[in-house]
Design an enzyme around this catalytic site. Structure first.
Site, PDB file in Angstrom:
ATOM      1  N   LYS A  70      43.322  -0.154 101.572  1.00 15.73           N
ATOM      2  CA  LYS A  70      43.035   0.981 102.520  1.00 15.73           C
ATOM      3  C   LYS A  70      42.713   1.335 103.128  1.00 15.73           C
ATOM      4  O   LYS A  70      42.381   2.040 104.433  1.00 15.73           O
ATOM      5  CB  LYS A  70      44.957   0.995 102.484  1.00 15.73           C
ATOM      6  CG  LYS A  70      45.622   0.504 102.109  1.00 15.73           C
ATOM      7  CD  LYS A  70      47.306   0.999 102.110  1.00 15.73           C
ATOM      8  CE  LYS A  70      48.687   0.518 102.640  1.00 15.73           C
ATOM      9  NZ  LYS A  70      49.676   0.468 102.165  1.00 15.73           N
ATOM     10  N   ASP A 106      52.793   2.808 108.352  1.00 17.43           N
ATOM     11  CA  ASP A 106      53.421   3.002 106.779  1.00 17.43           C
ATOM     12  C   ASP A 106      53.751   4.893 107.305  1.00 17.43           C
ATOM     13  O   ASP A 106      55.118   4.843 106.926  1.00 17.43           O
ATOM     14  CB  ASP A 106      52.738   3.142 105.672  1.00 17.43           C
ATOM     15  CG  ASP A 106      51.854   2.169 104.818  1.00 17.43           C
ATOM     16  OD1 ASP A 106      53.406   1.073 105.187  1.00 17.43           O
ATOM     17  OD2 ASP A 106      51.141   1.892 104.391  1.00 17.43           O
TER      18      ASP A 106
END
Ligand code: NAP
Length: 285
Positions: A70, A106
């Site tokens: 990420k 997210d």
């Protein structure tokens, strides 16, 4: 049916075998009759740059990015959305004619889950967060961007949230404080609107543990949220429910990060209930 016009999206992870996202996205594509397919890509960290070039080379419509890529994926992208840059992590890449833009879905996914599943908005709220790892970083920055009044971090190692505190106070008006981990007086918990567990305490298979908080210190109107989705009701959430408090589990965050990614790739409104049903068949109990 896969044919010459099928657009490909997927997920880069290492390992990636346990991902729930293909079920969620492929059921949505099938429901809307969209000619897309979502596939898992096991991407060795040493090959991350080559894999990102592969998005351009193979003309993938985009990908999700999960652990451990990420943050490391960011230097390979052409553009990065402002919130993702602040968070320091990208979980969704969109390919527009070879230009790759990174987003973090997210964090807004979590805020949408708070609103949809718990009927709570961050604006003006005092939020107590247990843990200061990757997930806490993403959600705390998003909560502060959404107007949280105060964020209190509690970590087992003092000062673990220091860097995060600097980012939040440097870019928003949210006040940031720290509470002692396991404080027997529970002083920091009082007047909390939203308590969030972002540690793995209570996650399968260690389902008989919970973070050291005394829920009796919370006001009646407080909402208790656990980012864990396996089990769906952690011991923390069970105790909160038994105390009459509203609870939210981590399934909504998982769902809505996918919903937002779906909409970024397809520019089509996601069938949320279909995606939720796709997830429900395979996630925890
Ligand atoms: P992470 O980066 O490893 O951070 C975990 C945090 O928990 C750190 O602050 C860590 O403290 C703390 N911690 C770990 N074990 C602990 C213990 N025994 N006692 C006290 N604190 C402890 O992990 P993450 O990516 O943030 O994930 C955290 C949780 O969120 C996991 O349960 C994960 O499944 C969940 N999650 C859910 C979603 C969703 O979509 N629902 C998305 C992401 C994550 P130290 O720094 O001291 O180790």
């Amino acid at each position: 049916m896969i044919n010459g016009k099928t657009k490909v999206v997927g997920i880069f992870g290492w390992p990636v075998e346990h991902t729930f996202s293909p079920a969620m996205h492929n059921s949505a594509f099938a429901h809307l009759n969209l000619n897309y397919v979502y596939v898992p890509f096991p991407v060795n960290p040493e090959k991350l740059g080559a894999a990102v070039d592969g998005i351009r080379g193979l003309g993938l419509a985009g990908v999700n990015v999960t652990i451990p890529h990420k943050s490391n994926v960011m230097p390979y992208l052409d553009k990065i959305d402002q919130a993702a840059r602040l968070i320091g992590a990208v979980n969704t890449i969109v390919n527009e004619n070879g230009t790759l833009t990174g987003y973090n879905t997210d964090a807004p996914g979590f805020v949408r889950s708070l609103e949809q599943d718990g009927g709570i908005t961050p604006q003006g709220k005092r939020i107590f967060i247990l843990g200061a790892g990757g997930a806490a970083r993403a959600i705390s920055i998003q909560l502060s961007l959404a107007g949280a009044r105060e964020i209190v971090f509690s970590t087992r190692v003092p000062q673990k949230s220091a860097g995060l505190q600097d980012i939040i106070t440097g870019s928003t008006n949210t006040k940031v404080t720290e509470a002692v981990w396991g404080d027997a007086t529970n002083a920091g918990l009082r007047k909390t609107d939203l308590l969030i567990n972002s540690t793995p305490l209570g996650m399968y298979p260690n389902i008989d543990v919970m973070p050291p908080v005394d829920l009796r210190a919370l006001q009646d109107t407080a909402v208790v949220c656990d980012l864990i989705y396996n089990p769906r009701e952690t011991l923390l959430l069970q105790k909160a429910r038994e105390s009459g408090l509203r609870t939210i589990n981590g399934l909504g965050m998982l769902l809505y990060q996918g919903v937002i990614a779906f909409e970024l790739w397809t520019k089509t409104k996601a069938p949320v209930e279909v995606m939720k049903a796709g997830l429900s068949t395979i996630v925890g109990k």
